[in-house]
Design an enzyme around this catalytic site. Sequence first.
Site, short mmCIF file in Angstrom:
data_model
loop_
_atom_site.label_atom_id
_atom_site.label_comp_id
_atom_site.label_asym_id
_atom_site.label_seq_id
_atom_site.Cartn_x
_atom_site.Cartn_y
_atom_site.Cartn_z
N HIS A 1 0.84 -1.20 0.00
CA HIS A 1 0.00 0.00 0.00
C HIS A 1 0.88 1.25 0.00
O HIS A 1 1.28 1.74 1.05
CB HIS A 1 -0.92 0.00 1.23
CG HIS A 1 -1.97 1.05 1.18
ND1 HIS A 1 -3.23 0.89 1.71
CD2 HIS A 1 -1.96 2.31 0.69
CE1 HIS A 1 -3.95 1.99 1.53
NE2 HIS A 1 -3.19 2.87 0.92
N ARG B 1 2.40 8.76 -6.58
CA ARG B 1 2.07 10.11 -7.08
C ARG B 1 2.32 10.33 -8.56
O ARG B 1 2.11 11.44 -9.05
CB ARG B 1 2.82 11.19 -6.29
CG ARG B 1 2.59 11.16 -4.78
CD ARG B 1 1.13 11.38 -4.43
NE ARG B 1 0.95 11.56 -2.99
CZ ARG B 1 -0.15 11.19 -2.33
NH1 ARG B 1 -1.15 10.61 -2.98
NH2 ARG B 1 -0.25 11.40 -1.05
N HIS C 1 -10.65 0.79 1.18
CA HIS C 1 -10.48 1.93 2.08
C HIS C 1 -11.85 2.13 2.72
O HIS C 1 -12.81 2.46 2.02
CB HIS C 1 -10.05 3.15 1.27
CG HIS C 1 -10.07 4.44 2.02
ND1 HIS C 1 -8.94 5.15 2.34
CD2 HIS C 1 -11.10 5.17 2.53
CE1 HIS C 1 -9.25 6.24 3.01
NE2 HIS C 1 -10.57 6.29 3.13
N ASP D 1 1.17 2.67 3.74
CA ASP D 1 0.31 3.74 3.24
C ASP D 1 1.15 5.01 2.99
O ASP D 1 0.72 6.13 3.31
CB ASP D 1 -0.87 4.03 4.17
CG ASP D 1 -1.99 4.80 3.47
OD1 ASP D 1 -1.86 5.10 2.26
OD2 ASP D 1 -3.00 5.12 4.14
N HIS E 1 3.58 14.20 0.63
CA HIS E 1 3.02 15.53 0.38
C HIS E 1 4.12 16.56 0.47
O HIS E 1 5.06 16.39 1.25
CB HIS E 1 1.94 15.87 1.42
CG HIS E 1 0.67 15.10 1.23
ND1 HIS E 1 -0.10 15.20 0.10
CD2 HIS E 1 0.05 14.20 2.03
CE1 HIS E 1 -1.16 14.40 0.21
NE2 HIS E 1 -1.08 13.77 1.37
ZN LIG Z 1 -6.85 4.73 2.28
ZN LIG Z 2 -3.63 4.92 0.90
#
Ligand SMILES: [Zn+2]
Ligand SMILES: [Zn+2]
Length: 444
Positions: A80, A84, A198, A324, A328
């Site tokens: 996961h 980008r 999700h 995850d 950013h």
């Molecule tokens: Zn998620």
């Molecule tokens: Zn995610």
Amino acid sequence: MPDSYGRVTFPVTPVDPVPPILITGGRVIDPANDIDDYLTVALSGGTICAVGKKIPEGFEAGVTIDAKGMWVVPGLVDMHVHLREPGREDKETIASGTMAAAAGGFTAVACMPNTTPALDEESKIRYVVQRSEGCPCRVYPVGAITEKLEGEKLAPFGEMVGAGAKAFSDDGRSVSNSYMMRNALNYSKSFNVPLICHCEDHDLTGQCHMNESAMSTRLGVRGIPSIAEEIVVARDIMIAEYTGARVHIAHVTTAGAVQIVREAKSRGAHVTCETCPHYFVFTDEDLATYDTNKKMNPPLRTPRDRAAVIEGLSDGTIDVIASDHAPHCSEEKDVEFAAAAFGVIGLETSLAAAITHLIDTNVLVPSHLVEKMSVAPNRVLGLQGGTLAASSVADITIIDPSCEWSVDSSRFFSKSRNTPFEGLTLRGAARYTILGGRIVFERR
Ligand SMILES: [Zn+2]
Ligand SMILES: [Zn+2]
């Protein structure tokens, strides 16, 4: 590249000859073959030729790695991550993300489809596969469940599977419409790929920025209730059971969600799930300083939830540890808490966080960690790794479990710096990452 903490080979050119590698003196942990012993591993021609007490007869090593004090394990897989690309190459690219992955000990990652544009058709899956060629880590794209992740129309699963998609997800959102979810599960079943869910009831989470608890009241921040996650975990598992499809629950964070998965597994449902290091390390109490690098979705929960996640890891309810990884740029994080983007990076800290907070605390033994960071993600995605059996592909991570290091994101290979672990001391790190028999990362 700034003063980084190791060397990543990039690009990896397939024409280079791969010298045979001998790994000696290490603790070989290969749960798929029930091995946890001090053995020698011989690699040649990109595959594992032997694992045993002695060097195979006639084997001439081009490179010998002294792995004394280290663990030799099947290549780690992070199922996961957000790379980008396409669309936000200022935050991360497939090249920079796979360098971060190799440095974190990963030989494969699965990347989520919420890019710009979304990975919702064959050509976009192909684009990711193509861009990942020569990268120091394998990249398996996850295709979108619905076109543009809008929840309105199913994306073309068959074509995307043909192009290399290993799972489907609208990650970042739930598929709110249960009828759509039922159709998606039916389709995914016919292609034998899992849906990665999700789980978030968006009606309960709009304009909210952290977990709903005494802490959110104290901080004056609107909170995301635990039921926003649990309602959808329960629904997605129910639809999966009804259709007989496989479902993988992404980033489980609440005590209730862990219990729902535990009960579903005991009934024999085809459900697997993951959690992320930040959920077993931090809680909403760590938000007292409004640290935007601890803002993610789902949010950090209460100490009780954290304890339940750890219990779920320990008893096998939680199959997989995934990062995850959500890069950013600083403009989206160096702002007031409510305005900050959700998400934290994790590829370069996942392994150390797991060793520090699960192994050193006796929650897991090393073979269980290898199970959750290699064997299980390979199995869920139907990949070929996760084993050190002879003639399997030589994707191997050599881990130094005892080195201590302080997290300094300025040295990361990732393009982004939004880590919740900044300045913390962690134990354990990948010392070598070997991809297809080639050393692609070596830690200084
Ligand atoms: Zn998620
Ligand atoms: Zn995610």
